[in-house]
Design a protein around this motif. Structure first.
Motif, PDB file in Angstrom:
ATOM      1  N   LEU A 124       0.823  -1.217   0.000  1.00 34.20           N
ATOM      2  CA  LEU A 124       0.000   0.000   0.000  1.00 34.20           C
ATOM      3  C   LEU A 124       0.857   1.267   0.000  1.00 34.20           C
ATOM      4  N   GLU A 125       1.925   1.246   0.795  1.00 34.47           N
ATOM      5  CA  GLU A 125       2.789   2.439   0.837  1.00 34.47           C
ATOM      6  C   GLU A 125       3.465   2.675  -0.512  1.00 34.47           C
ATOM      7  N   SER A 126       3.836   1.588  -1.171  1.00 32.46           N
ATOM      8  CA  SER A 126       4.465   1.734  -2.496  1.00 32.46           C
ATOM      9  C   SER A 126       3.441   2.260  -3.506  1.00 32.46           C
ATOM     10  N   LEU A 127       2.221   1.756  -3.455  1.00 27.28           N
ATOM     11  CA  LEU A 127       1.184   2.248  -4.381  1.00 27.28           C
ATOM     12  C   LEU A 127       0.970   3.749  -4.164  1.00 27.28           C
ATOM     13  N   ARG A 128       0.989   4.162  -2.908  1.00 27.00           N
ATOM     14  CA  ARG A 128       0.777   5.586  -2.603  1.00 27.00           C
ATOM     15  C   ARG A 128       1.904   6.444  -3.208  1.00 27.00           C
ATOM     16  N   ARG A 129       3.149   5.932  -3.104  1.00 25.40           N
ATOM     17  CA  ARG A 129       4.286   6.658  -3.694  1.00 25.40           C
ATOM     18  C   ARG A 129       4.170   6.675  -5.215  1.00 25.40           C
ATOM     19  N   ARG A 130       3.759   5.535  -5.789  1.00 24.77           N
ATOM     20  CA  ARG A 130       3.658   5.458  -7.260  1.00 24.77           C
ATOM     21  C   ARG A 130       2.554   6.374  -7.782  1.00 24.77           C
ATOM     22  N   ALA A 131       1.484   6.504  -7.019  1.00 18.40           N
ATOM     23  CA  ALA A 131       0.406   7.419  -7.425  1.00 18.40           C
ATOM     24  C   ALA A 131       0.963   8.837  -7.534  1.00 18.40           C
ATOM     25  N   ARG A 132       1.809   9.210  -6.597  1.00 22.90           N
ATOM     26  CA  ARG A 132       2.388  10.559  -6.589  1.00 22.90           C
ATOM     27  C   ARG A 132       3.405  10.709  -7.752  1.00 22.90           C
ATOM     28  N   ILE A 133       4.264   9.710  -7.927  1.00 18.79           N
ATOM     29  CA  ILE A 133       5.277   9.762  -9.006  1.00 18.79           C
ATOM     30  C   ILE A 133       4.595   9.939 -10.357  1.00 18.79           C
ATOM     31  N   MET A 134       3.512   9.164 -10.561  1.00 16.87           N
ATOM     32  CA  MET A 134       2.847   9.181 -11.874  1.00 16.87           C
ATOM     33  C   MET A 134       2.133  10.519 -12.102  1.00 16.87           C
ATOM     34  N   THR A 135       1.414  10.980 -11.083  1.00 14.89           N
ATOM     35  CA  THR A 135       0.677  12.248 -11.231  1.00 14.89           C
ATOM     36  C   THR A 135       1.657  13.375 -11.530  1.00 14.89           C
ATOM     37  N   ASP A 136       2.731  13.460 -10.743  1.00 15.60           N
ATOM     38  CA  ASP A 136       3.722  14.523 -10.956  1.00 15.60           C
ATOM     39  C   ASP A 136       4.388  14.370 -12.326  1.00 15.60           C
ATOM     40  N   GLY A 137       4.645  13.120 -12.726  1.00 19.33           N
ATOM     41  CA  GLY A 137       5.250  12.873 -14.049  1.00 19.33           C
ATOM     42  C   GLY A 137       4.372  13.415 -15.159  1.00 19.33           C
ATOM     43  N   PHE A 138       3.089  13.106 -15.109  1.00 21.72           N
ATOM     44  CA  PHE A 138       2.179  13.583 -16.164  1.00 21.72           C
ATOM     45  C   PHE A 138       2.093  15.112 -16.150  1.00 21.72           C
ATOM     46  N   ASN A 139       2.034  15.682 -14.951  1.00 23.15           N
ATOM     47  CA  ASN A 139       1.891  17.149 -14.871  1.00 23.15           C
ATOM     48  C   ASN A 139       3.149  17.895 -15.306  1.00 23.15           C
ATOM     49  N   SER A 140       4.249  17.149 -15.500  1.00 22.84           N
ATOM     50  CA  SER A 140       5.488  17.805 -15.978  1.00 22.84           C
ATOM     51  C   SER A 140       5.546  17.798 -17.502  1.00 22.84           C
ATOM     52  N   CYS A 141       4.529  17.214 -18.138  1.00 20.65           N
ATOM     53  CA  CYS A 141       4.552  17.061 -19.606  1.00 20.65           C
ATOM     54  C   CYS A 141       3.773  18.181 -20.293  1.00 20.65           C
ATOM     55  N   LYS A 142       4.205  18.489 -21.508  1.00 24.56           N
ATOM     56  CA  LYS A 142       3.563  19.556 -22.317  1.00 24.56           C
ATOM     57  C   LYS A 142       2.120  19.158 -22.647  1.00 24.56           C
ATOM     58  N   ASN A 143       1.182  20.080 -22.408  1.00 29.69           N
ATOM     59  CA  ASN A 143      -0.231  19.872 -22.769  1.00 29.69           C
ATOM     60  C   ASN A 143      -0.865  18.674 -22.057  1.00 29.69           C
ATOM     61  N   VAL A 144      -0.306  18.327 -20.871  1.00 32.16           N
ATOM     62  CA  VAL A 144      -0.918  17.236 -20.097  1.00 32.16           C
ATOM     63  C   VAL A 144      -1.229  17.754 -18.699  1.00 32.16           C
ATOM     64  N   VAL A 145      -2.441  17.530 -18.230  1.00 31.92           N
ATOM     65  CA  VAL A 145      -2.788  17.867 -16.841  1.00 31.92           C
ATOM     66  C   VAL A 145      -3.427  16.636 -16.206  1.00 31.92           C
ATOM     67  N   CYS A 146      -3.146  16.428 -14.930  1.00 30.00           N
ATOM     68  CA  CYS A 146      -3.598  15.181 -14.300  1.00 30.00           C
ATOM     69  C   CYS A 146      -3.993  15.405 -12.845  1.00 30.00           C
ATOM     70  N   ASN A 147      -5.226  15.025 -12.497  1.00 24.35           N
ATOM     71  CA  ASN A 147      -5.644  15.054 -11.091  1.00 24.35           C
ATOM     72  C   ASN A 147      -4.902  13.956 -10.329  1.00 24.35           C
ATOM     73  N   PHE A 148      -4.675  14.206  -9.049  1.00 26.26           N
ATOM     74  CA  PHE A 148      -3.991  13.207  -8.230  1.00 26.26           C
ATOM     75  C   PHE A 148      -4.887  11.983  -8.046  1.00 26.26           C
ATOM     76  N   THR A 149      -4.251  10.815  -8.043  1.00 30.46           N
ATOM     77  CA  THR A 149      -4.975   9.552  -7.828  1.00 30.46           C
ATOM     78  C   THR A 149      -5.244   9.400  -6.334  1.00 30.46           C
ATOM     79  N   GLU A 150      -6.426   9.815  -5.898  1.00 32.91           N
ATOM     80  CA  GLU A 150      -6.762   9.752  -4.459  1.00 32.91           C
ATOM     81  C   GLU A 150      -6.942   8.304  -3.991  1.00 32.91           C
ATOM     82  N   GLY A 151      -7.387   7.453  -4.963  1.00 25.82           N
ATOM     83  CA  GLY A 151      -7.634   6.048  -4.636  1.00 25.82           C
ATOM     84  C   GLY A 151      -7.687   5.212  -5.895  1.00 25.82           C
TER      85      GLY A 151
END
Ligand SMILES: Cc1ncc(COP(=O)(O)O)c(CN[C@@H]2CONC2=O)c1O
Length: 474
Positions: free
Chosen positions: A360-387
């Protein structure tokens, strides 16, 4: 030439109408590329063990012993299996009528249904009746059973969130019903606005549709939002006033990656509301062993709990369940173990707690890594994965890309996901497979790739995306 009894033209029209994008065009293309030797990262399906997640040890030990009871007679069994696993295996075998090879009652083993009821009671603080809990081959089969009871024909409408998990749209098509969409608001972190519900229902009724039920997916798939208690109260009141059956899909209740909105069950909120709601709203809640930190998708274990359904309706649902004879018995044991895991002080508790907490802790970290990764991309916006298990970024395709997709005869987000797949091997599901507002495009990926591989995957995505966006603007 004689028409074959079963030809495409003579297929049931509802079969031809239904679509299920999670294993659609992108998945098929990815499988082709894999056959050609290309490395594919299948992030299209919430299938944790296929992406390297290890199964929890204790449940596998218990089910292994149940599958091979002769091991229990081996004098060395205590060398290989902990005493609490041996005891649980004997307990579950005693609940069956001849071991895992025998059919169980069509609602599932009474002893496991009792464990599910006790779990619900502990979780919510309200009574739960095992007689109103049916075990199923995955939550999918439970959803299909209930929708099959609700839908009488195309005049019957089911309120479904958009974007939605296509089990609902596909099953409603298959059963010849009508999907009545209610749109989640991406700018409000996929919030649900009851006013939108009212508009959708009014429109459906103006077209002669009888809206009979409402689906909520909490946490959301593909959107990942967690419904607040206030939101759930609003929805339950709405269902009470409009006399709708509420289907509460809660398969991701263990997958929570933020502290602001912890999971609260629809059942608990309903009971907290008291009369006339707690004894007035009809609710069916679904759960599974496929998600959470279990990820035992292939076992096919699930349940649904019925609240405020008349006894005669429960009997009819039982009658239809009997046609399929018995839910998968080993999966029922997984379900029993999921709702009644090792407790503090048990021999296996420390290992179980360590394994599940780690996932569960790893999934929580991966949710953050992925959201931040997408939001660093051109013309991409991403809501955080709350669950849940998915990331659902919005891809803001420039006109050039839309035009190119049109020339290729593809829906824009399918075009984008195919280009992404060809360039990086990342297999996703286009947002059009889940439904989205006109002219807005997304893709769904899972947060399941191994944590150590996640940064490289996000780098590979960013490289592709930023090049793609630069090219098409020209
Ligand atoms: C919201 C939701 N409900 C039910 C199910 C079905 O679960 P069972 O395995 O218990 O039948 C899924 C599976 N999620 C699919 C499978 O992987 N990716 C998905 O979107 C789901 O996402």
């Amino acid at each position: 030439m004689a028409i074959k009894a079963l030809d495409y033209d003579t297929l049931n029209e509802n079969v031809k109408k239904c679509q299920y994008a999670v294993r659609g065009e992108l998945y098929l293309r990815a499988s082709e590329l894999q056959k050609e030797g290309k490395k594919i990262i299948f992030t299209n399906v919430g299938n944790p063990h296929a992406l390297g997640q290890k199964p929890l040890t204790f449940p596998r030990q218990v089910v292994a012993l149940c599958q091979a009871p002769f091991l229990l007679d081996d004098p060395n069994v205590g060398m290989l299996f902990p005493a609490d696993a041996i005891a649980r295996a004997k307990h579950y075998l005693s609940l069956t009528s001849g071991g895992l090879g025998a059919y169980s009652d069509s609602r599932g083993l009474p002893g496991v249904r009792k464990e599910v009821a006790e779990f619900i009671q502990r979780r919510d603080g309200y009574p739960s009746d095992p007689e109103l809990i049916f075990l199923t081959d995955g939550a999918s089969k439970g959803v299909m059973q209930i929708l099959n009871c609700v839908i009488r024909g195309d005049g019957d409408g089911i309120l479904v969130p958009v974007p939605q998990y296509p089990l609902y749209s596909a099953t409603i098509s298959l059963l010849g019903g009508t999907l009545v969409p209610y749109y989640l608001d991406e700018s409000e972190n996929w919030g649900l606005d009851v006013n939108n519900l009212r508009q959708s229902v009014a429109q459906a009724r103006s077209q002669g549709i009888t809206v009979r039920a409402m689906v909520i997916i909490n946490p959301g798939n593909p959107t990942g939002q967690c419904l607040s208690e206030a939101n759930l109260r609003e929805i339950l009141k709405y269902c009470y006033n409009e006399k709708l059956v509420l289907l509460g899909d809660e398969v991701y209740q263990q997958n929570i990656y933020q502290d602001e909105r912890p999971f609260i069950s629809s059942k608990k909120v309903l009971m907290d509301m008291g009369s006339p709601f707690s004894n007035g709203v009809q609710l069916v809640s679904f759960h599974t062993v496929s998600k959470g930190y279990w990820g035992e998708c292939g076992q096919r274990g699930g349940y649904f709990e019925m609240t405020n359904l008349p006894p005669r309706v429960v009997e009819e649902i039982y009658k239809v369940a009997s046609i399929a004879l018995s839910p998968n018995v080993s999966a029922q044991i997984f379900m029993g173990l999921m709702v009644s895991p090792p407790k503090p002080g048990d021999i296996s508790y420390d290992q179980f707690a360590r394994e599940s907490k780690g996932i569960l802790e790893s999934l929580r970290r991966r949710a953050r890594i992925m959201t931040d990764g997408f939001n660093s991309c051109k013309n991409v916006v991403c809501n955080f994965t709350e669950g849940a298990m998915y990331s659902f970024p919005q891809i803001r395709l420039p006109p050039g890309a839309i035009q190119a997709a049109k020339q290729a005869g593809k829906v824009p987000d399918v075009f984008y996901c195919l280009k992404l797949l060809e360039a990086t091997g990342i297999s996703t599901v286009p947002g059009s497979g889940f439904g989205q507002k006109e002219g807005v495009f997304h893709l769904r990926t899972t947060i399941l790739p191994a944590e150590e591989e996640m940064p490289e995957i996000m780098d590979s995505f960013k490289k592709f995306n930023d090049e793609f966006m630069s090219q098409v603007i020209r």
